[in-house]
Motif scaffolding. Structure first.
Motif, PDB file in Angstrom:
ATOM      1  N   UNK A 133       0.841  -1.204   0.000  1.00 35.35           N
ATOM      2  CA  UNK A 133       0.000   0.000   0.000  1.00 35.35           C
ATOM      3  C   UNK A 133       0.874   1.251   0.000  1.00 35.35           C
ATOM      4  N   UNK A 134       0.417   2.268  -0.718  1.00 35.50           N
ATOM      5  CA  UNK A 134       1.070   3.576  -0.713  1.00 35.50           C
ATOM      6  C   UNK A 134      -0.016   4.638  -0.606  1.00 35.50           C
ATOM      7  N   UNK A 135       0.168   5.568   0.313  1.00 35.42           N
ATOM      8  CA  UNK A 135      -0.773   6.670   0.477  1.00 35.42           C
ATOM      9  C   UNK A 135      -0.028   7.986   0.324  1.00 35.42           C
ATOM     10  N   UNK A 136      -0.303   8.703  -0.755  1.00 33.09           N
ATOM     11  CA  UNK A 136       0.340  10.000  -0.991  1.00 33.09           C
ATOM     12  C   UNK A 136      -0.586  11.100  -0.484  1.00 33.09           C
ATOM     13  N   UNK A 137      -0.156  11.761   0.581  1.00 30.97           N
ATOM     14  CA  UNK A 137      -0.917  12.873   1.153  1.00 30.97           C
ATOM     15  C   UNK A 137      -0.442  14.168   0.510  1.00 30.97           C
ATOM     16  N   UNK A 138      -1.371  14.918  -0.051  1.00 32.40           N
ATOM     17  CA  UNK A 138      -1.030  16.103  -0.827  1.00 32.40           C
ATOM     18  C   UNK A 138      -0.920  17.325   0.079  1.00 32.40           C
ATOM     19  N   UNK A 139       0.248  17.957   0.043  1.00 30.60           N
ATOM     20  CA  UNK A 139       0.476  19.155   0.848  1.00 30.60           C
ATOM     21  C   UNK A 139      -0.160  20.364   0.165  1.00 30.60           C
ATOM     22  N   UNK A 140      -0.797  21.209   0.953  1.00 31.74           N
ATOM     23  CA  UNK A 140      -1.423  22.428   0.429  1.00 31.74           C
ATOM     24  C   UNK A 140      -0.791  23.653   1.075  1.00 31.74           C
ATOM     25  N   UNK A 141      -0.698  24.720   0.313  1.00 34.86           N
ATOM     26  CA  UNK A 141      -0.237  25.999   0.847  1.00 34.86           C
ATOM     27  C   UNK A 141      -1.354  27.017   0.647  1.00 34.86           C
ATOM     28  N   UNK A 142      -2.030  27.374   1.733  1.00 33.14           N
ATOM     29  CA  UNK A 142      -3.126  28.341   1.661  1.00 33.14           C
ATOM     30  C   UNK A 142      -2.701  29.592   2.425  1.00 33.14           C
ATOM     31  N   UNK A 143      -2.161  30.540   1.697  1.00 36.66           N
ATOM     32  CA  UNK A 143      -1.699  31.770   2.339  1.00 36.66           C
ATOM     33  C   UNK A 143      -2.865  32.515   2.969  1.00 36.66           C
ATOM     34  N   UNK A 144      -2.584  33.057   4.144  1.00 33.62           N
ATOM     35  CA  UNK A 144      -3.521  33.869   4.928  1.00 33.62           C
ATOM     36  C   UNK A 144      -4.632  33.045   5.570  1.00 33.62           C
ATOM     37  N   UNK A 145      -4.519  31.713   5.537  1.00 34.72           N
ATOM     38  CA  UNK A 145      -5.543  30.896   6.199  1.00 34.72           C
ATOM     39  C   UNK A 145      -5.504  31.072   7.714  1.00 34.72           C
ATOM     40  N   UNK A 146      -4.379  31.586   8.246  1.00 34.19           N
ATOM     41  CA  UNK A 146      -4.274  31.797   9.693  1.00 34.19           C
ATOM     42  C   UNK A 146      -4.640  33.214  10.107  1.00 34.19           C
ATOM     43  N   UNK A 147      -5.016  34.055   9.148  1.00 34.27           N
ATOM     44  CA  UNK A 147      -5.239  35.478   9.442  1.00 34.27           C
ATOM     45  C   UNK A 147      -6.310  35.698  10.505  1.00 34.27           C
ATOM     46  N   UNK A 148      -7.439  35.024  10.360  1.00 31.99           N
ATOM     47  CA  UNK A 148      -8.541  35.209  11.311  1.00 31.99           C
ATOM     48  C   UNK A 148      -8.124  34.802  12.713  1.00 31.99           C
ATOM     49  N   UNK A 149      -7.404  33.699  12.818  1.00 31.80           N
ATOM     50  CA  UNK A 149      -6.950  33.237  14.125  1.00 31.80           C
ATOM     51  C   UNK A 149      -5.973  34.226  14.740  1.00 31.80           C
ATOM     52  N   UNK A 150      -5.033  34.723  13.949  1.00 28.11           N
ATOM     53  CA  UNK A 150      -4.015  35.628  14.473  1.00 28.11           C
ATOM     54  C   UNK A 150      -4.577  36.987  14.875  1.00 28.11           C
ATOM     55  N   UNK A 151      -5.777  37.307  14.399  1.00 32.29           N
ATOM     56  CA  UNK A 151      -6.426  38.553  14.821  1.00 32.29           C
ATOM     57  C   UNK A 151      -7.075  38.427  16.200  1.00 32.29           C
ATOM     58  N   UNK A 152      -7.333  37.186  16.610  1.00 30.47           N
ATOM     59  CA  UNK A 152      -8.047  36.973  17.872  1.00 30.47           C
ATOM     60  C   UNK A 152      -7.131  36.568  19.020  1.00 30.47           C
ATOM     61  N   UNK A 153      -5.967  35.992  18.700  1.00 33.26           N
ATOM     62  CA  UNK A 153      -5.045  35.591  19.769  1.00 33.26           C
ATOM     63  C   UNK A 153      -3.627  36.008  19.394  1.00 33.26           C
ATOM     64  N   UNK A 154      -2.782  36.145  20.393  1.00 33.19           N
ATOM     65  CA  UNK A 154      -1.368  36.441  20.171  1.00 33.19           C
ATOM     66  C   UNK A 154      -0.616  35.116  20.098  1.00 33.19           C
ATOM     67  N   UNK A 155      -0.613  34.521  18.911  1.00 36.17           N
ATOM     68  CA  UNK A 155      -0.019  33.200  18.740  1.00 36.17           C
ATOM     69  C   UNK A 155       1.477  33.212  19.013  1.00 36.17           C
ATOM     70  N   UNK A 156       2.120  34.363  18.850  1.00 38.78           N
ATOM     71  CA  UNK A 156       3.561  34.452  19.073  1.00 38.78           C
ATOM     72  C   UNK A 156       3.937  34.173  20.525  1.00 38.78           C
ATOM     73  N   UNK A 157       2.949  34.177  21.420  1.00 36.35           N
ATOM     74  CA  UNK A 157       3.220  33.840  22.818  1.00 36.35           C
ATOM     75  C   UNK A 157       3.178  32.341  23.056  1.00 36.35           C
ATOM     76  N   UNK A 158       2.735  31.577  22.054  1.00 31.73           N
ATOM     77  CA  UNK A 158       2.669  30.125  22.184  1.00 31.73           C
ATOM     78  C   UNK A 158       1.289  29.597  21.862  1.00 31.73           C
ATOM     79  N   UNK A 159       1.241  28.489  21.103  1.00 26.04           N
ATOM     80  CA  UNK A 159      -0.045  27.948  20.669  1.00 26.04           C
ATOM     81  C   UNK A 159       0.135  26.485  20.294  1.00 26.04           C
ATOM     82  N   UNK A 160      -0.846  25.662  20.650  1.00 25.76           N
ATOM     83  CA  UNK A 160      -0.865  24.257  20.244  1.00 25.76           C
ATOM     84  C   UNK A 160      -2.090  24.035  19.365  1.00 25.76           C
ATOM     85  N   UNK A 161      -1.856  23.545  18.140  1.00 29.31           N
ATOM     86  CA  UNK A 161      -2.933  23.278  17.192  1.00 29.31           C
ATOM     87  C   UNK A 161      -3.254  21.791  17.222  1.00 29.31           C
ATOM     88  N   UNK A 162      -4.507  21.463  17.526  1.00 28.48           N
ATOM     89  CA  UNK A 162      -4.929  20.074  17.673  1.00 28.48           C
ATOM     90  C   UNK A 162      -5.906  19.691  16.569  1.00 28.48           C
TER      91      UNK A 162
END
Length: 315
Positions: A133-162
């Protein structure tokens, strides 16, 4: 523009398939290649592609079927072997360490999971043969997808994405690192152990990672220690934490005044709290914010944001 790039990413990932499978996948998926998350090959089984919440099987006449019926393209042993060698860039030995962990990182940050027969020596996997079996997972680059999140929290202080697999953790992490390094003038170091964040290939990066410094291919604990000692980072970014060694490295960051942004496999708080290795990390306050993603069907969508302090109390 984003849709066009998604189509290009699919074509890049499909390029690792053997010629017949590649032609079939590109023809059948022409209309939805931008939403394909995985291309899956199984020995003597139909070639399939996975989209959010749905799996399609590719037929011999270049169409998509929702059931693996008798008209589907069947992956042969020779095609799996051919695909496997293309994935390894025709040097299986050079990719041995990755294969022993069950996957190979491809150009562009895509990841190929490999199933086969393990060759064991002294209790350790030293090779993989008879690929099934082989499973190729396709990587995506979606620029600015984090914009909404970064407006609500200061991620630079530390963040865990689950989140669960294919829920968009790495894509969100990459864009958060890019934006933080650019807009906040924050010294940001990416620990790219598997090559999925920056997508290094041919001496350059496939993905836009802003002004981040990148440790590519290093084991996370060693890279984190080197980054703290030599790069004076404000923020360290890494994907898929989990081992005891990872936790020790994160504690070093905390003691050195360096914030951490990371991801972990966990769909909800209940799953997160079952990860015993993480409990001390929560108590140290390394992650002020915990972000939960919705899942595969809504990749990248944020379901909830909680305070890390609350998680520490619950643990």
């Amino acid at each position: 523009m984003r849709e066009e790039k998604d189509v290009q990413r699919f074509a890049q990932a499909a390029g690792f398939l053997s010629s017949r499978l590649r032609a079939a996948a590109e023809a059948a998926c022409a209309g939805l290649s931008g939403s394909v998350q995985e291309i899956r090959l199984r020995l003597d089984k139909p070639l399939s592609v996975c989209c959010p919440g749905e799996t399609f099987y590719i037929t011999c006449d270049g169409k998509l079927s929702i059931s693996p019926d008798g008209n589907c393209i069947i992956c042969t042993s020779a095609e799996l072997e051919n695909t496997f060698h293309k994935i390894c860039d025709y040097s299986v030995y050079a990719r041995q360490n990755e294969l022993n962990r069950g996957f190979v990182t491809l150009r562009g940050g895509h990841r190929a999971g490999i199933c086969g027969t393990a060759v064991i020596e002294n209790g350790k996997i030293i090779n993989v043969r008879q690929i099934t079996s082989i499973n190729i997972r396709i990587a995506r680059e979606h620029k600015n997808c984090a914009s909404k999140l970064l407006k609500t929290i200061n991620a630079a202080e530390g963040m865990l994405i689950c989140g669960a697999p294919c829920s968009g953790k790495t894509t969100l992490l990459r864009d958060a690192a890019r934006q933080i390094s650019l807009k906040e003038n924050t010294k940001t170091v990416i620990i790219d152990e598997r090559g999925e964040l920056a997508g290094k290939s041919g001496g350059g990066f496939q993905n836009d990672i802003g002004m981040c410094d990148v440790f590519d291919g290093y084991p996370k604990p060693e890279a984190i220690a080197q980054a703290v000692r030599s790069m004076s980072p404000d923020v360290i970014v890494c994907d898929e934490i989990g081992s005891a060694e990872d936790m020790k490295a994160l504690a070093l960051c905390k003691n050195s005044g360096v914030s951490v942004i990371a991801t972990v496999h966990a769909s909800n708080q209940g799953e997160l709290l079952k990860k015993q290795e993480l409990l001390d990390v929560f108590r140290l306050g390394i992650f002020p914010k915990i972000v939960y993603l919705s899942g595969r069907r809504n990749a990248g969508k944020i379901a909830a944001v909680t305070d890390g302090g609350e998680t520490a109390v619950d643990s």
